[in-house]
Design an enzyme around this catalytic site. Structure first.
Site, short mmCIF file in Angstrom:
data_model
loop_
_atom_site.label_atom_id
_atom_site.label_comp_id
_atom_site.label_asym_id
_atom_site.label_seq_id
_atom_site.Cartn_x
_atom_site.Cartn_y
_atom_site.Cartn_z
N TYR A 2 0.85 -1.20 0.00
CA TYR A 2 0.00 0.00 0.00
C TYR A 2 0.88 1.24 0.00
O TYR A 2 1.40 1.68 1.02
CB TYR A 2 -0.94 0.01 1.21
CG TYR A 2 -1.96 -1.13 1.22
CD1 TYR A 2 -2.20 -1.89 0.07
CD2 TYR A 2 -2.67 -1.44 2.37
CE1 TYR A 2 -3.12 -2.93 0.08
CE2 TYR A 2 -3.60 -2.48 2.38
CZ TYR A 2 -3.81 -3.22 1.24
OH TYR A 2 -4.73 -4.26 1.25
N PRO B 244 -15.70 -3.66 1.92
CA PRO B 244 -16.99 -3.90 2.59
C PRO B 244 -18.04 -2.85 2.32
O PRO B 244 -19.23 -3.13 2.44
CB PRO B 244 -16.61 -3.91 4.08
CG PRO B 244 -15.38 -3.06 4.16
CD PRO B 244 -14.63 -3.32 2.88
N GLY C 229 -16.40 0.29 -1.97
CA GLY C 229 -15.62 1.43 -2.42
C GLY C 229 -16.36 2.76 -2.31
O GLY C 229 -16.02 3.74 -2.97
N1 LIG Z 1 -6.52 -8.34 0.51
C1 LIG Z 1 -6.73 -7.62 -0.56
O1 LIG Z 1 -6.43 -8.04 -1.69
C2 LIG Z 1 -7.33 -6.28 -0.40
C3 LIG Z 1 -7.75 -5.53 -1.53
C4 LIG Z 1 -8.32 -4.28 -1.31
C5 LIG Z 1 -8.49 -3.80 -0.03
N2 LIG Z 1 -8.06 -4.53 1.04
C6 LIG Z 1 -8.22 -4.05 2.43
O2 LIG Z 1 -9.59 -3.80 2.67
C7 LIG Z 1 -9.77 -2.46 3.10
C8 LIG Z 1 -11.11 -1.95 2.59
O3 LIG Z 1 -11.19 -2.07 1.17
P1 LIG Z 1 -11.36 -0.81 0.22
O4 LIG Z 1 -10.71 0.38 0.85
O5 LIG Z 1 -10.94 -1.21 -1.13
O6 LIG Z 1 -12.93 -0.66 0.11
P2 LIG Z 1 -14.07 -0.01 1.02
O7 LIG Z 1 -13.68 0.04 2.44
O8 LIG Z 1 -15.33 -0.69 0.62
O9 LIG Z 1 -14.16 1.45 0.42
C9 LIG Z 1 -13.22 2.45 0.65
C10 LIG Z 1 -13.51 3.59 -0.30
O10 LIG Z 1 -14.81 4.07 -0.06
C11 LIG Z 1 -14.79 5.42 0.36
N3 LIG Z 1 -15.62 5.50 1.58
C12 LIG Z 1 -15.43 4.84 2.76
N4 LIG Z 1 -16.40 5.17 3.63
C13 LIG Z 1 -17.22 6.02 2.98
C14 LIG Z 1 -18.38 6.71 3.36
N5 LIG Z 1 -18.91 6.57 4.57
N6 LIG Z 1 -18.96 7.54 2.44
C15 LIG Z 1 -18.44 7.68 1.21
N7 LIG Z 1 -17.32 7.07 0.80
C16 LIG Z 1 -16.72 6.24 1.67
C17 LIG Z 1 -13.37 5.77 0.65
O11 LIG Z 1 -13.08 7.08 0.20
P3 LIG Z 1 -12.66 8.23 1.24
O12 LIG Z 1 -11.21 8.06 1.48
O13 LIG Z 1 -13.02 9.47 0.47
O14 LIG Z 1 -13.50 8.04 2.46
C18 LIG Z 1 -12.58 4.75 -0.15
O15 LIG Z 1 -12.27 5.24 -1.43
C19 LIG Z 1 -8.56 -1.71 2.53
O16 LIG Z 1 -8.32 -0.50 3.22
C20 LIG Z 1 -7.48 -2.74 2.73
O17 LIG Z 1 -7.01 -2.73 4.07
C21 LIG Z 1 -7.51 -5.75 0.85
#
Ligand SMILES: NC(=O)c1ccc[n+]([C@@H]2O[C@H](COP(=O)([O-])OP(=O)(O)OC[C@H]3O[C@@H](n4cnc5c(N)ncnc54)[C@H](OP(=O)(O)O)[C@@H]3O)[C@@H](O)[C@H]2O)c1
Length: 294
Positions: free
Chosen positions: A70, A216, A219
Protein backbone atom coordinates in the site's frame (compact mmCIF):
# COMPACT_ATOMS: atom_id res chain seq x y z
CA UNK A 1 -27.47 11.92 7.56
CA UNK A 2 -27.43 10.16 10.91
CA UNK A 3 -24.61 11.00 13.26
CA UNK A 4 -24.20 7.88 15.34
CA UNK A 5 -20.76 8.68 16.71
CA UNK A 6 -21.33 10.42 20.07
CA UNK A 7 -20.16 7.88 22.62
CA UNK A 8 -20.12 4.99 20.18
CA UNK A 9 -16.99 2.86 20.16
CA UNK A 10 -15.91 -0.22 18.24
CA UNK A 11 -16.43 -2.28 21.42
CA UNK A 12 -20.16 -2.23 20.65
CA UNK A 13 -19.45 -4.64 17.78
CA UNK A 14 -18.33 -7.30 20.26
CA UNK A 15 -14.96 -8.99 20.10
CA UNK A 16 -13.27 -11.76 18.20
CA UNK A 17 -10.22 -13.64 19.39
CA UNK A 18 -7.64 -13.81 16.64
CA UNK A 19 -5.56 -16.93 16.95
CA UNK A 20 -6.98 -17.45 20.44
CA UNK A 21 -4.74 -14.81 22.03
CA UNK A 22 -5.42 -11.51 20.30
CA UNK A 23 -8.91 -10.30 21.27
CA UNK A 24 -10.00 -7.36 19.11
CA UNK A 25 -13.19 -5.41 18.63
CA UNK A 26 -15.08 -6.75 15.64
CA UNK A 27 -14.79 -3.53 13.66
CA UNK A 28 -11.38 -2.77 12.19
CA UNK A 29 -9.77 -0.22 9.93
CA UNK A 30 -8.36 -0.86 6.46
CA UNK A 31 -5.31 1.33 5.90
CA UNK A 32 -5.05 1.01 2.11
CA UNK A 33 -6.70 4.38 1.50
CA UNK A 34 -4.19 6.45 3.48
CA UNK A 35 -2.04 6.55 0.34
CA UNK A 36 -2.07 8.43 -2.96
CA UNK A 37 -4.21 7.81 -6.04
CA UNK A 38 -3.85 4.31 -7.43
CA UNK A 39 -2.71 3.31 -3.90
CA UNK A 40 0.57 4.93 -4.90
CA UNK A 41 2.72 7.41 -2.98
CA UNK A 42 1.73 9.83 -0.25
CA UNK A 43 -1.95 10.65 0.38
CA UNK A 44 -3.33 13.97 -0.85
CA UNK A 45 -3.96 15.08 2.76
CA UNK A 46 -1.38 13.43 4.98
CA UNK A 47 -2.43 15.25 8.17
CA UNK A 48 -6.05 14.17 7.72
CA UNK A 49 -4.90 10.56 7.27
CA UNK A 50 -2.97 10.80 10.54
CA UNK A 51 -6.09 12.17 12.21
CA UNK A 52 -8.04 9.18 10.80
CA UNK A 53 -5.61 6.75 12.45
CA UNK A 54 -5.69 8.60 15.78
CA UNK A 55 -9.47 8.86 15.72
CA UNK A 56 -9.81 5.18 14.86
CA UNK A 57 -7.82 4.19 17.93
CA UNK A 58 -9.64 6.75 20.10
CA UNK A 59 -12.94 5.20 19.00
CA UNK A 60 -11.87 1.76 20.17
CA UNK A 61 -10.70 0.32 16.85
CA UNK A 62 -7.88 -2.02 17.80
CA UNK A 63 -7.41 -3.95 14.57
CA UNK A 64 -5.67 -2.26 11.63
CA UNK A 65 -5.11 -3.98 8.31
CA UNK A 66 -2.30 -2.84 6.03
CA UNK A 67 0.25 -4.24 3.54
CA UNK A 68 3.76 -3.50 2.35
CA UNK A 69 2.27 -2.89 -1.09
CA UNK A 70 0.00 0.00 0.00
CA UNK A 71 1.86 3.02 -1.29
CA UNK A 72 4.06 0.86 -1.44
CA UNK A 73 5.41 1.24 2.11
CA UNK A 74 3.49 4.51 2.67
CA UNK A 75 0.64 3.01 4.72
CA UNK A 76 2.92 1.07 7.08
CA UNK A 77 5.19 4.09 7.57
CA UNK A 78 2.27 6.41 8.32
CA UNK A 79 0.82 3.95 10.83
CA UNK A 80 4.15 3.77 12.71
CA UNK A 81 4.76 7.52 12.49
CA UNK A 82 1.30 8.24 13.91
CA UNK A 83 0.67 5.45 16.40
CA UNK A 84 4.06 4.13 17.59
CA UNK A 85 4.57 3.35 20.46
CA UNK A 86 1.40 1.37 19.92
CA UNK A 87 -1.42 0.97 22.44
CA UNK A 88 -1.08 -2.38 24.22
CA UNK A 89 -4.24 -3.83 22.68
CA UNK A 90 -3.65 -2.71 19.09
CA UNK A 91 -3.29 -5.54 16.60
CA UNK A 92 -1.69 -4.70 13.27
CA UNK A 93 -2.13 -7.16 10.45
CA UNK A 94 0.04 -6.63 7.40
CA UNK A 95 0.58 -8.58 4.19
CA UNK A 96 3.24 -9.57 1.72
CA UNK A 97 3.27 -11.24 -1.66
CA UNK A 98 2.72 -8.47 -4.20
CA UNK A 99 5.04 -6.24 -6.22
CA UNK A 100 4.04 -2.73 -7.25
CA UNK A 101 5.59 -1.66 -10.54
CA UNK A 102 3.38 1.47 -10.69
CA UNK A 103 0.09 3.13 -9.67
CA UNK A 104 -2.87 0.76 -9.82
CA UNK A 105 -0.66 -2.19 -10.80
CA UNK A 106 -0.37 -5.24 -8.54
CA UNK A 107 1.71 -8.30 -9.41
CA UNK A 108 1.81 -11.45 -7.28
CA UNK A 109 5.21 -12.57 -6.04
CA UNK A 110 4.95 -15.59 -3.77
CA UNK A 111 8.58 -16.65 -3.96
CA UNK A 112 9.89 -17.52 -0.49
CA UNK A 113 12.80 -15.07 -0.86
CA UNK A 114 10.40 -12.26 -1.74
CA UNK A 115 8.15 -13.04 1.23
CA UNK A 116 11.11 -13.08 3.59
CA UNK A 117 12.36 -9.70 2.33
CA UNK A 118 8.82 -8.29 2.46
CA UNK A 119 8.36 -9.41 6.05
CA UNK A 120 11.73 -7.96 7.11
CA UNK A 121 10.73 -4.65 5.48
CA UNK A 122 7.38 -4.58 7.28
CA UNK A 123 9.04 -5.31 10.64
CA UNK A 124 11.30 -2.28 10.16
CA UNK A 125 8.64 0.08 8.87
CA UNK A 126 6.12 -0.87 11.56
CA UNK A 127 8.93 -0.69 14.17
CA UNK A 128 8.03 -4.01 15.77
CA UNK A 129 9.99 -7.15 16.60
CA UNK A 130 7.10 -9.41 15.73
CA UNK A 131 4.18 -8.92 13.34
CA UNK A 132 0.87 -9.78 15.03
CA UNK A 133 -0.78 -11.21 11.93
CA UNK A 134 1.10 -11.68 8.65
CA UNK A 135 -1.11 -12.42 5.68
CA UNK A 136 -0.09 -13.95 2.36
CA UNK A 137 -1.64 -11.33 0.06
CA UNK A 138 -2.54 -13.48 -2.94
CA UNK A 139 -1.47 -16.91 -4.25
CA UNK A 140 1.07 -16.60 -7.05
CA UNK A 141 0.28 -18.91 -9.99
CA UNK A 142 4.02 -19.13 -10.75
CA UNK A 143 4.95 -20.45 -7.28
CA UNK A 144 3.58 -23.62 -5.60
CA UNK A 145 1.20 -22.42 -2.89
CA UNK A 146 2.82 -24.67 -0.26
CA UNK A 147 6.22 -23.06 -0.94
CA UNK A 148 4.83 -19.58 -0.26
CA UNK A 149 3.02 -20.64 2.91
CA UNK A 150 6.14 -22.59 3.92
CA UNK A 151 8.12 -19.32 3.91
CA UNK A 152 5.66 -17.84 6.40
CA UNK A 153 5.89 -20.97 8.56
CA UNK A 154 9.67 -20.42 8.75
CA UNK A 155 9.27 -16.73 9.62
CA UNK A 156 6.83 -17.72 12.35
CA UNK A 157 9.29 -20.30 13.74
CA UNK A 158 11.89 -17.52 13.88
CA UNK A 159 9.49 -15.38 15.94
CA UNK A 160 9.07 -12.70 13.29
CA UNK A 161 5.38 -13.50 12.84
CA UNK A 162 2.92 -14.32 15.60
CA UNK A 163 0.06 -15.58 13.47
CA UNK A 164 -0.44 -16.41 9.80
CA UNK A 165 -3.41 -15.27 7.72
CA UNK A 166 -4.35 -15.71 4.07
CA UNK A 167 -5.95 -13.42 1.54
CA UNK A 168 -7.73 -13.96 -1.77
CA UNK A 169 -7.96 -17.71 -1.31
CA UNK A 170 -10.40 -20.56 -1.88
CA UNK A 171 -11.54 -23.00 0.81
CA UNK A 172 -9.30 -25.62 -0.78
CA UNK A 173 -6.28 -23.32 -0.39
CA UNK A 174 -7.10 -22.63 3.25
CA UNK A 175 -7.27 -26.38 3.90
CA UNK A 176 -3.95 -26.93 2.13
CA UNK A 177 -2.32 -24.20 4.22
CA UNK A 178 -3.81 -25.67 7.40
CA UNK A 179 -1.91 -28.89 6.71
CA UNK A 180 1.27 -26.83 7.19
CA UNK A 181 0.36 -24.40 9.96
CA UNK A 182 -2.55 -22.90 11.91
CA UNK A 183 -4.32 -20.19 9.89
CA UNK A 184 -6.02 -17.48 11.96
CA UNK A 185 -7.75 -15.35 9.35
CA UNK A 186 -8.90 -15.09 5.77
CA UNK A 187 -9.27 -11.79 3.94
CA UNK A 188 -11.36 -11.98 0.75
CA UNK A 189 -13.44 -9.55 -1.28
CA UNK A 190 -16.94 -9.65 0.18
CA UNK A 191 -19.87 -7.33 0.69
CA UNK A 192 -23.63 -7.12 0.24
CA UNK A 193 -23.00 -7.13 -3.50
CA UNK A 194 -20.09 -9.55 -3.77
CA UNK A 195 -20.62 -12.90 -2.13
CA UNK A 196 -18.48 -15.28 -4.16
CA UNK A 197 -16.61 -16.03 -0.94
CA UNK A 198 -19.68 -17.21 0.99
CA UNK A 199 -18.33 -20.81 1.13
CA UNK A 200 -14.99 -19.52 2.47
CA UNK A 201 -16.84 -17.46 5.06
CA UNK A 202 -18.81 -20.55 6.14
CA UNK A 203 -15.59 -22.51 6.41
CA UNK A 204 -14.04 -19.74 8.56
CA UNK A 205 -17.09 -19.84 10.79
CA UNK A 206 -16.74 -23.61 11.31
CA UNK A 207 -13.02 -23.26 12.01
CA UNK A 208 -13.48 -20.14 14.18
CA UNK A 209 -11.15 -18.10 12.00
CA UNK A 210 -11.68 -14.38 11.51
CA UNK A 211 -13.05 -13.43 8.09
CA UNK A 212 -11.99 -9.97 6.92
CA UNK A 213 -14.22 -8.81 4.08
CA UNK A 214 -12.35 -6.38 1.86
CA UNK A 215 -14.20 -3.65 -0.04
CA UNK A 216 -16.99 -3.90 2.59
CA UNK A 217 -18.63 -0.60 1.63
CA UNK A 218 -18.24 -1.27 -2.09
CA UNK A 219 -15.62 1.43 -2.42
CA UNK A 220 -18.10 4.06 -1.26
CA UNK A 221 -20.59 3.35 -4.10
CA UNK A 222 -23.51 2.01 -2.08
CA UNK A 223 -25.94 4.77 -2.95
CA UNK A 224 -26.59 3.00 -6.25
CA UNK A 225 -28.74 0.36 -4.52
CA UNK A 226 -32.39 1.37 -4.04
CA UNK A 227 -32.89 -1.38 -1.43
CA UNK A 228 -29.95 -0.19 0.67
CA UNK A 229 -31.03 3.45 0.29
CA UNK A 230 -34.56 2.63 1.46
CA UNK A 231 -33.42 0.58 4.46
CA UNK A 232 -30.99 3.36 5.37
CA UNK A 233 -33.79 5.92 5.18
CA UNK A 234 -36.11 3.80 7.37
CA UNK A 235 -33.37 3.45 9.99
CA UNK A 236 -32.16 7.07 9.89
CA UNK A 237 -28.81 5.69 8.80
CA UNK A 238 -26.53 5.92 5.78
CA UNK A 239 -25.98 3.25 3.10
CA UNK A 240 -22.47 2.47 4.35
CA UNK A 241 -23.79 1.98 7.89
CA UNK A 242 -26.43 -0.42 6.57
CA UNK A 243 -23.85 -2.39 4.56
CA UNK A 244 -21.54 -2.70 7.56
CA UNK A 245 -24.35 -3.54 10.00
CA UNK A 246 -25.46 -6.32 7.63
CA UNK A 247 -21.92 -7.72 7.53
CA UNK A 248 -21.67 -7.68 11.34
CA UNK A 249 -25.02 -9.44 11.67
CA UNK A 250 -24.25 -11.94 8.91
CA UNK A 251 -21.56 -13.90 10.75
CA UNK A 252 -19.92 -13.85 14.19
CA UNK A 253 -16.48 -14.32 12.58
CA UNK A 254 -16.90 -11.26 10.36
CA UNK A 255 -14.36 -8.50 11.04
CA UNK A 256 -15.02 -5.66 8.59
CA UNK A 257 -12.09 -3.40 7.68
CA UNK A 258 -13.63 -0.42 5.86
CA UNK A 259 -11.05 2.01 4.53
CA UNK A 260 -11.13 5.77 4.35
CA UNK A 261 -8.87 8.79 4.23
CA UNK A 262 -11.40 11.01 6.02
CA UNK A 263 -12.35 11.30 9.69
CA UNK A 264 -15.92 12.11 8.72
CA UNK A 265 -16.29 8.81 6.83
CA UNK A 266 -14.57 6.85 9.59
CA UNK A 267 -17.05 8.18 12.15
CA UNK A 268 -19.99 7.59 9.85
CA UNK A 269 -18.92 3.99 9.16
CA UNK A 270 -18.37 3.21 12.82
CA UNK A 271 -21.97 4.25 13.45
CA UNK A 272 -22.87 0.83 12.00
CA UNK A 273 -22.04 -0.83 15.31
CA UNK A 274 -24.99 0.93 16.95
CA UNK A 275 -27.40 0.15 14.15
CA UNK A 276 -29.44 -2.86 15.13
CA UNK A 277 -31.20 -3.76 11.89
CA UNK A 278 -34.58 -5.50 12.30
CA UNK A 279 -34.80 -9.14 11.13
CA UNK A 280 -37.03 -8.02 8.24
CA UNK A 281 -34.41 -5.53 7.05
CA UNK A 282 -31.66 -8.14 7.33
CA UNK A 283 -33.76 -10.64 5.38
CA UNK A 284 -34.31 -8.07 2.63
CA UNK A 285 -30.60 -7.36 2.46
CA UNK A 286 -29.86 -11.11 2.37
CA UNK A 287 -31.87 -11.27 -0.82
CA UNK A 288 -29.96 -8.56 -2.70
CA UNK A 289 -28.70 -10.27 -5.84
CA UNK A 290 -24.92 -10.24 -5.63
CA UNK A 291 -23.13 -9.12 -8.79
CA UNK A 292 -21.34 -12.08 -10.36
CA UNK A 293 -17.63 -11.45 -10.85
CA UNK A 294 -15.82 -12.50 -13.97
N1 LIG B 1 -6.52 -8.34 0.51
C1 LIG B 1 -6.73 -7.62 -0.56
O1 LIG B 1 -6.43 -8.04 -1.69
C2 LIG B 1 -7.33 -6.28 -0.40
C3 LIG B 1 -7.75 -5.53 -1.53
C4 LIG B 1 -8.32 -4.28 -1.31
C5 LIG B 1 -8.49 -3.80 -0.03
N2 LIG B 1 -8.06 -4.53 1.04
C6 LIG B 1 -8.22 -4.05 2.43
O2 LIG B 1 -9.59 -3.80 2.67
C7 LIG B 1 -9.77 -2.46 3.10
C8 LIG B 1 -11.11 -1.95 2.59
O3 LIG B 1 -11.19 -2.07 1.17
P1 LIG B 1 -11.36 -0.81 0.22
O4 LIG B 1 -10.71 0.38 0.85
O5 LIG B 1 -10.94 -1.21 -1.13
O6 LIG B 1 -12.93 -0.66 0.11
P2 LIG B 1 -14.07 -0.01 1.02
O7 LIG B 1 -13.68 0.04 2.44
O8 LIG B 1 -15.33 -0.69 0.62
O9 LIG B 1 -14.16 1.45 0.42
C9 LIG B 1 -13.22 2.45 0.65
C10 LIG B 1 -13.51 3.59 -0.30
O10 LIG B 1 -14.81 4.07 -0.06
C11 LIG B 1 -14.79 5.42 0.36
N3 LIG B 1 -15.62 5.50 1.58
C12 LIG B 1 -15.43 4.84 2.76
N4 LIG B 1 -16.40 5.17 3.63
C13 LIG B 1 -17.22 6.02 2.98
C14 LIG B 1 -18.38 6.71 3.36
N5 LIG B 1 -18.91 6.57 4.57
N6 LIG B 1 -18.96 7.54 2.44
C15 LIG B 1 -18.44 7.68 1.21
N7 LIG B 1 -17.32 7.07 0.80
C16 LIG B 1 -16.72 6.24 1.67
C17 LIG B 1 -13.37 5.77 0.65
O11 LIG B 1 -13.08 7.08 0.20
P3 LIG B 1 -12.66 8.23 1.24
O12 LIG B 1 -11.21 8.06 1.48
O13 LIG B 1 -13.02 9.47 0.47
O14 LIG B 1 -13.50 8.04 2.46
C18 LIG B 1 -12.58 4.75 -0.15
O15 LIG B 1 -12.27 5.24 -1.43
C19 LIG B 1 -8.56 -1.71 2.53
O16 LIG B 1 -8.32 -0.50 3.22
C20 LIG B 1 -7.48 -2.74 2.73
O17 LIG B 1 -7.01 -2.73 4.07
C21 LIG B 1 -7.51 -5.75 0.85
Amino acid sequence: MADRTGTITAALAGTIDIGGDLPVNRFGFGAMRITGEGIWGEPADREECKRVLLRAVALGINFIDTADSYGPEVSERLIAETLHPYPEDLVIATKGGLNRPGPGVWEPDGRPEHLRAACEGSLKRLRVEQIDVYQFHRPDPKVPFEESVGALVELKAEGKIRHIGLSNVTTDEVERAQKLTPIVSVQNRYSLFERDSEPVLEFCSLEEMAFLPWRPVAGGNLGASAVVEEIARRNHATPSQVALAWLLAHSPVMLPIPGTSKVEHLEENLGAVALGLAPADLAELDKIAPEPRG
